[in-house]
Design a protein around this motif. Structure first.
Motif: not given
Length: 411
Positions: A220-248
């Motif tokens: 949100e902070e970066n989007a407000q500062k970027n007049d050319l914000h598109t939603g595809k910038e790298s700051y719109n995402h974050f590193l994740s590890y996705l696993i099935p429920e049974d593996d928890l």
């Protein structure tokens, strides 16, 4: 529809992966930390503890820029390389207690804000802001948020095909874990995995609520500062590890309180008696095995508490949770803890740790009383998230706990 995207990971050279990867920073005691820093020049701990180079201890925001500096040094020395094209990564961990297999990808901060990535636990505001400022300064994610999805055979079958290939990494650790990582770089395979997740209506945060919240704030902070914000910038995402429920693997957190809010031991026990049956176990260790049953350590003795039937009238799925019961029946009305996010009189330790650690902390005088409970189930977690409730902070301690430094997501 769940969005995940590939990214160009910064990661260790193959021969150094096992040397670089480190456990979460807080899991090391002082002696372990010193040994890793002294004898392993490739450990990611040199980045996370940049003051070691100057024989100086750093805390808070003072160390953020130095973390970035150490990271840049690892890149300059070619300890880290960067993939030339965006990839997804299949990551598998095998140990005596746990086997899990999932996908490392960049998840969407927009999905988090829109409730597609569902949370089940309250966060502590000061930690959200601290994490946001930390990531803003260093410019990368290194510890993935752990996300979980409903067991989906089609996804697992596709991952099994990928895992028939030679892995990019395969290494063992002193904790008797074996780690494997495969690159998914063919566009058709990436698109196939993305489509599987687009078919899901939602996924759930298992571990990393503060990192998710911080990523959303930064977006949100970066989007407000970027007049050319598109939603595809790298700051719109974050590193994740996705696993099935049974593996928890899900554990609880024990609560430790610094004082009895002015009550004597006898007065405190009499106040507990309104909602709980109480049995003094003396020095016999007690670990709850049923819902609405609690352990308590107070003044050198263990107690067994179980909720009275007359106090078991619940309004919703949140009010049935043991962590909420503890808050509503003991922590707030008796011990005067109203703000679990910020009150400094309460602390937490993972239930995976030996109960004797809780005993030692109370016997030392640092805390007056401690409480334990049965771990929450994945069914309870999903029900809470689906009904837009939030558990009290530190209601779950969930594994796997991921290694830092294997795949880094840059902004």
């Amino acid at each position: 529809m769940v969005q995940i995207i590939p990214f160009k990971a910064v990661r260790p050279q193959r021969a150094r992966a096992g040397l670089v990867a480190s456990r979460p920073y807080g899991e090391y005691n002082e002696d372990e930390m010193k040994a890793r820093l002294e004898y392993n020049p490739y450990s990611f701990l040199h980045i996370l503890n940049p003051g070691y180079k100057f024989k100086h201890t750093l805390n808070g925001t003072d160390k953020f820029q130095l973390i970035k500096n150490r990271y840049l040094e690892f890149k300059e020395e070619d300890t880290f390389i960067q993939d030339t094209s965006p990839c997804l990564y299949v990551y598998k961990i095998e140990s005596r207690d746990l086997t899990c297999c999932g996908i490392i990808a960049a998840a969407s901060a927009e999905d988090y804000k829109n409730g597609i990535i569902k949370k089940h636990e309250e966060t502590i505001e000061s930690r959200e802001i601290l994490f946001k400022d930390y990531v803003k300064t260093i410019g990368f994610n290194t510890e993935p948020v752990l996300l979980t999805y409903e067991n989906t055979p089609e996804i697992q079958q596709f991952l099994n095909k990928i895992m028939q290939e030679i892995p990019e990494y395969e290494f063992a650790t002193r904790q008797r874990e074996t780690h494997f990582l495969w690159k998914v770089e063919k566009p058709e395979n990436i698109q196939k995995i993305q489509q599987y997740f687009k078919n899901l209506n939602s996924i759930y945060i298992a571990d990393g609520h503060h990192r998710c919240a911080a990523s959303a704030l930064l977006s949100e902070e970066n989007a407000q500062k970027n007049d050319l914000h598109t939603g595809k910038e790298s700051y719109n995402h974050f590193l994740s590890y996705l696993i099935p429920e049974d593996d928890l693997k899900i554990y609880e957190f024990s609560r430790l309180i610094t004082d009895l809010n002015g009550y004597s031991k006898e007065e405190f026990l009499m106040l507990l008696d309104e909602h709980f049956r109480i049995e003094n176990m003396h020095l016999q260790l007690h670990i709850p095995s049923e819902k609405h049953h609690f352990s308590m350590y107070l003044d050198g003795e263990f107690y067994y508490l179980w909720l009275r039937k007359t106090s078991s009238n619940f309004d919703n799925c949140l009010s049935e949770l043991d962590s909420q019961i503890l808050f509503e029946r003991i922590l707030e009305p008796i011990l005067g803890i109203h703000d679990l996010r910020n009150d400094k009189r309460i602390n937490y330790i993972p239930g995976k740790r030996d109960i004797l650690q809780l005993k030692a902390l109370i016997d030392s005088g640092e805390f007056a009383v401690g409480f334990g409970m049965k771990p929450i189930s994945i069914t309870e977690i999903k029900k809470i998230a689906d009904q837009n409730f939030a558990m009290p902070p530190k209601s779950t301690y969930i594994e796997p706990k991921l290694r830092s430094g294997l795949t880094i997501y840059e902004f």
